[in-house]
Write a protein that holds these residues in place. Structure first.
Motif, mmCIF file in Angstrom:
data_model
loop_
_atom_site.group_PDB
_atom_site.id
_atom_site.type_symbol
_atom_site.label_atom_id
_atom_site.label_comp_id
_atom_site.label_asym_id
_atom_site.label_seq_id
_atom_site.Cartn_x
_atom_site.Cartn_y
_atom_site.Cartn_z
ATOM 1 N N SER A 503 2.822 -11.013 16.221
ATOM 2 C CA SER A 503 3.460 -11.250 17.509
ATOM 3 C C SER A 503 2.554 -11.989 18.492
ATOM 4 C CB SER A 503 3.898 -9.916 18.132
ATOM 5 O OG SER A 503 4.802 -9.242 17.288
ATOM 6 N N VAL A 504 1.233 -11.785 18.355
ATOM 7 C CA VAL A 504 0.274 -12.431 19.264
ATOM 8 C C VAL A 504 -0.805 -13.092 18.415
ATOM 9 C CG1 VAL A 504 -1.341 -12.122 21.153
ATOM 10 C CG2 VAL A 504 0.711 -10.685 21.021
ATOM 11 N N ALA A 505 -0.939 -14.400 18.513
ATOM 12 C CA ALA A 505 -1.918 -15.133 17.722
ATOM 13 C C ALA A 505 -3.329 -14.647 18.023
ATOM 14 C CB ALA A 505 -1.809 -16.634 17.988
ATOM 15 N N GLY A 506 -4.116 -14.489 16.971
ATOM 16 C CA GLY A 506 -5.492 -14.057 17.120
ATOM 17 C C GLY A 506 -5.686 -12.559 17.107
ATOM 18 N N GLU A 507 -4.604 -11.806 17.248
ATOM 19 C CA GLU A 507 -4.706 -10.349 17.216
ATOM 20 C C GLU A 507 -4.222 -9.818 15.872
ATOM 21 O OE1 GLU A 507 -2.824 -8.439 20.466
ATOM 22 O OE2 GLU A 507 -3.929 -9.557 21.994
ATOM 23 N N ALA A 508 -4.515 -8.567 15.596
ATOM 24 C CA ALA A 508 -4.065 -7.945 14.351
ATOM 25 C C ALA A 508 -2.548 -7.838 14.351
ATOM 26 C CB ALA A 508 -4.688 -6.569 14.185
ATOM 27 N N PRO A 509 -1.923 -8.036 13.213
ATOM 28 C CA PRO A 509 -0.466 -7.923 13.156
ATOM 29 C C PRO A 509 -0.034 -6.469 13.336
ATOM 30 C CG PRO A 509 -1.342 -8.129 10.951
ATOM 31 C CD PRO A 509 -2.499 -8.319 11.878
ATOM 32 N N LEU A 510 1.213 -6.276 13.728
ATOM 33 C CA LEU A 510 1.798 -4.936 13.841
ATOM 34 C C LEU A 510 2.488 -4.606 12.523
ATOM 35 C CD1 LEU A 510 2.436 -2.504 15.625
ATOM 36 C CD2 LEU A 510 4.519 -3.672 16.337
ATOM 37 N N CYS A 511 2.051 -3.538 11.873
ATOM 38 C CA CYS A 511 2.564 -3.175 10.548
ATOM 39 C C CYS A 511 3.364 -1.887 10.627
ATOM 40 C CB CYS A 511 1.419 -3.009 9.544
ATOM 41 S SG CYS A 511 0.506 -4.551 9.241
ATOM 42 N N ILE A 512 4.533 -1.885 10.010
ATOM 43 C CA ILE A 512 5.397 -0.719 9.934
ATOM 44 C C ILE A 512 5.453 -0.267 8.481
ATOM 45 C CG2 ILE A 512 7.721 0.192 10.271
ATOM 46 C CD1 ILE A 512 8.136 -1.857 12.449
ATOM 47 N N ALA A 513 5.073 0.976 8.236
ATOM 48 C CA ALA A 513 5.130 1.543 6.891
ATOM 49 C C ALA A 513 6.314 2.491 6.793
ATOM 50 C CB ALA A 513 3.838 2.286 6.561
ATOM 51 N N VAL A 514 7.086 2.352 5.744
ATOM 52 C CA VAL A 514 8.282 3.164 5.536
ATOM 53 C C VAL A 514 7.900 4.457 4.819
ATOM 54 C CG1 VAL A 514 10.493 3.268 4.330
ATOM 55 C CG2 VAL A 514 9.799 1.165 5.474
ATOM 56 N N SER A 515 8.447 5.571 5.289
ATOM 57 C CA SER A 515 8.268 6.859 4.615
ATOM 58 C C SER A 515 9.523 7.164 3.812
ATOM 59 C CB SER A 515 8.015 7.975 5.633
ATOM 60 O OG SER A 515 6.832 7.728 6.335
ATOM 61 N N CYS A 516 9.346 7.660 2.602
ATOM 62 C CA CYS A 516 10.469 7.876 1.694
ATOM 63 C C CYS A 516 10.830 9.356 1.623
ATOM 64 C CB CYS A 516 10.135 7.383 0.285
ATOM 65 S SG CYS A 516 9.854 5.594 0.200
ATOM 66 N N ALA A 517 12.118 9.631 1.695
ATOM 67 C CA ALA A 517 12.607 10.989 1.489
ATOM 68 C C ALA A 517 12.741 11.252 -0.004
ATOM 69 C CB ALA A 517 13.959 11.169 2.181
ATOM 70 N N LEU A 518 12.758 12.520 -0.380
ATOM 71 C CA LEU A 518 12.888 12.903 -1.778
ATOM 72 C C LEU A 518 14.316 12.630 -2.242
ATOM 73 C CD1 LEU A 518 11.437 14.322 -4.182
ATOM 74 C CD2 LEU A 518 12.495 16.436 -3.390
ATOM 75 N N PRO A 519 14.528 11.779 -3.276
ATOM 76 C CA PRO A 519 15.888 11.507 -3.750
ATOM 77 C C PRO A 519 16.545 12.776 -4.278
ATOM 78 C CG PRO A 519 14.321 9.899 -4.610
ATOM 79 C CD PRO A 519 13.513 10.999 -4.000
#
Length: 536
Positions: A503-519
């Motif tokens: 989103s902002v050049a030169g800065e670390a990207p924003l990362c979204i990690a998905v959590s999984c429910a038990l099938p």
């Protein structure tokens, strides 16, 4: 798909006419969000061993939904007789030993008496004083098998008694959808909005926090946007006194009526802190707030502090000079339920109210949430709404598509080709990384993989663009990530469960990690390119 919306930090400023002096900023911070939660788990014979295991997994996943909240946790088990599994007060949601204690809980079987379990919870749970009380009932709601036992149970009456005791009730149906009696669960909680399934524990957790936030304001009467607590008085001006006698009603306000000065005089003066004007010949020495000719002019005696409103303080230091006034500005982080008490300048953010909203769903700061099987949201910084990533499903190459419960993407009923990253569906190319692509010709076969070859770039310091196979010489504007560059406003998936956006050049990207429910099946499979395992 990824989107981001911005809400600026809220700042309330009070502009005072003809004031002299410096302003000061007050930042209101909420306290620690606390709650005591007791899980009431049905382990009767109508709940199978696998569904009892799902109930325990639900609690384990529920605990992961909290960030820095102070959540006390207890567990009761019940069939025809309730019993304590994990006493409330022994663990909080953050305690490392709690998951092991939950896994040790054993099912007994037998008849089911929900009302007796609720009554046992109300009578025996060691809730902390001054901390919100919550109970989550995990049951199928099935009726008692013997008529006499059911007649003694009275689950609805016991639930009403618990709610009257200040315990918020929620219910989670355990068992197949055709086996859960949702009418019973709704009767227990008193609202369909507090009945949930097992597939989304964080929705239950955040619904609890959202309701705690909504009810966080003190009980009282509303007066010009501020709350007068029950039994307290508020003086909005020198001639008015308001009292709150009953919550939710208008305050009773008495306005003092001034008689003419005795003896009468030609000119009267309003003195700060006094209701009725006095003759100018009897007025003390002081300073004027507003000009003398103004109808709102107030004389502030020397050494007296005067508040023309809840956010302004004025003082008279030298006779005949203009009063020196300081106005307060209120600043605070994003809050979903600001509360202002009558007589106070700045509203405050109650505990449990710092977070983000995605539609009607409340997400506390620092937490992630899955509002539906295809959407993953996170609340990362106060002052911004939730940031969400939506899964993009490829269409499997088959006719007999199935979408397992709680899953986003449909899959083929048939199994494809096995790969270390998961099952590759027949006819569907799978991009392992920027350079390798694998194909599944037919189910059960080995996948065929091809790797692209790169020419050496004609420069000394080539740059790797995230998601591309071959390095380049000229780097675009973007965010550094693990030796690569994610171009500005682009997204990159380092693995099936993580999406990073620049989103902002030169800065670390924003990362979204998905959590999984038990099938909801004994042998789930991992589809290559998809994050969460699914039922075949």
């Amino acid at each position: 798909m990824l989107w981001k919306l911005l809400l600026p930090t809220l700042v309330m400023s009070v502009a005072i006419h003809e004031t002299i002096g410096t302003g000061r900023v007050v930042r209101q911070a909420g306290g620690v969000c606390s709650a005591d939660i007791v899980f009431i788990v049905d382990d009767s014979s109508s709940v199978s061993s696998s569904w009892f295991g799902s109930a325990k997994q639900f609690i384990l996943d529920f605990l992961q939904c909290f960030t820095d909240q102070d959540i006390g946790v207890g567990v009761l088990l019940f069939n025809c007789v309730p019993r304590s599994g994990i006493p409330l007060g022994m663990y909080t949601a953050a305690d490392a030993g709690l998951p092991a204690a939950i896994n040790l809980l054993m099912r007994q079987g037998g008849l089911s008496r929900i009302g007796l379990a609720i009554s046992f919870m109300t009578a025996t749970s060691n809730f902390r004083d001054g901390v919100p009380k919550v109970a989550v009932i995990l049951t199928d709601g099935m009726s008692q098998s013997d008529a006499a036992g059911q007649g003694m149970d009275h689950y609805e009456a016991q639930a009403i008694a618990a709610r009257n005791a200040g315990i918020d009730l929620y219910a989670v149906g355990i068992g197949g959808s055709e086996l859960v009696d949702n009418d019973v669960l709704e009767a227990i909680t008193g609202s369909a909005d507090r009945v949930f399934g097992t597939y989304n524990p964080c929705r239950v957790a955040y619904s609890i926090l959202g309701n705690l936030c909504a009810s966080a304001a003190p009980v009282g009467c509303l007066y010009n946007g501020a709350i007068i607590p029950v039994g307290e008085e508020y003086k909005p001006d020198d001639c008015t006194m308001c009292t709150c006698h009953a919550a939710g009603e208008a305050p009773a306000c008495a306005i003092y009526t001034c008689a003419p000065p005795d003896p009468p005089c030609r000119n009267t003066v309003k003195v700060a802190g006094q209701c009725c004007p006095v003759c100018d010949t009897d007025a003390p020495e002081g300073c004027w707030h507003d000009s003398y000719s103004s109808s709102s002019a107030v004389l502030i005696p020397v050494g007296i502090e005067y508040k023309p409103d809840d956010c302004t303080w004025c003082n008279c230091y030298t006779v005949g000079e203009r009063a020196m006034c300081a106005a307060v500005s209120c600043a605070f982080d994003f809050c979903t339920n600001l509360v202002r008490l009558a007589g106070q300048c700045c509203p405050y953010c109650p505990a449990c109210c710092q977070g983000c909203y995605h539609g009607d769903d409340f997400i506390p700061v620092g937490a992630t949430f899955r509002p539906d099987p295809c959407t993953f949201c996170g609340c990362y910084r106060p002052g911004e709404p939730a940031i969400c990533a939506v899964a993009d499903c490829a269409v499997p190459p088959c006719v007999n598509l199935i979408t397992p419960p709680g899953e986003c993407c449909p899959v083929c009923a048939d199994i494809g080709c096995e790969h270390p990253d998961g099952i590759i569906l027949p006819g569907e190319p799978y991009q392992v990384d920027g350079c390798m692509t694998c194909y599944c010709g037919a189910a059960g076969q080995e996948p065929l993989c091809a790797t692209a070859a790169c020419l050496l770039p004609p420069c000394d310091t080539p740059v790797q663009i995230a998601g591309q196979c071959c390095p380049v010489c000229e780097a675009p504007e973007g965010c550094p990530y693990n030796g690569m560059i994610i171009p500005l406003n682009d997204s990159f998936k380092p693995d099936d469960c993580t999406t990073c956006t620049c989103s902002v050049a030169g800065e670390a990207p924003l990362c979204i990690a998905v959590s999984c429910a038990l099938p909801p099946c004994p042998d789930p499979v991992k589809i290559a390119g998809q994050c969460c395992p699914t039922c075949p």
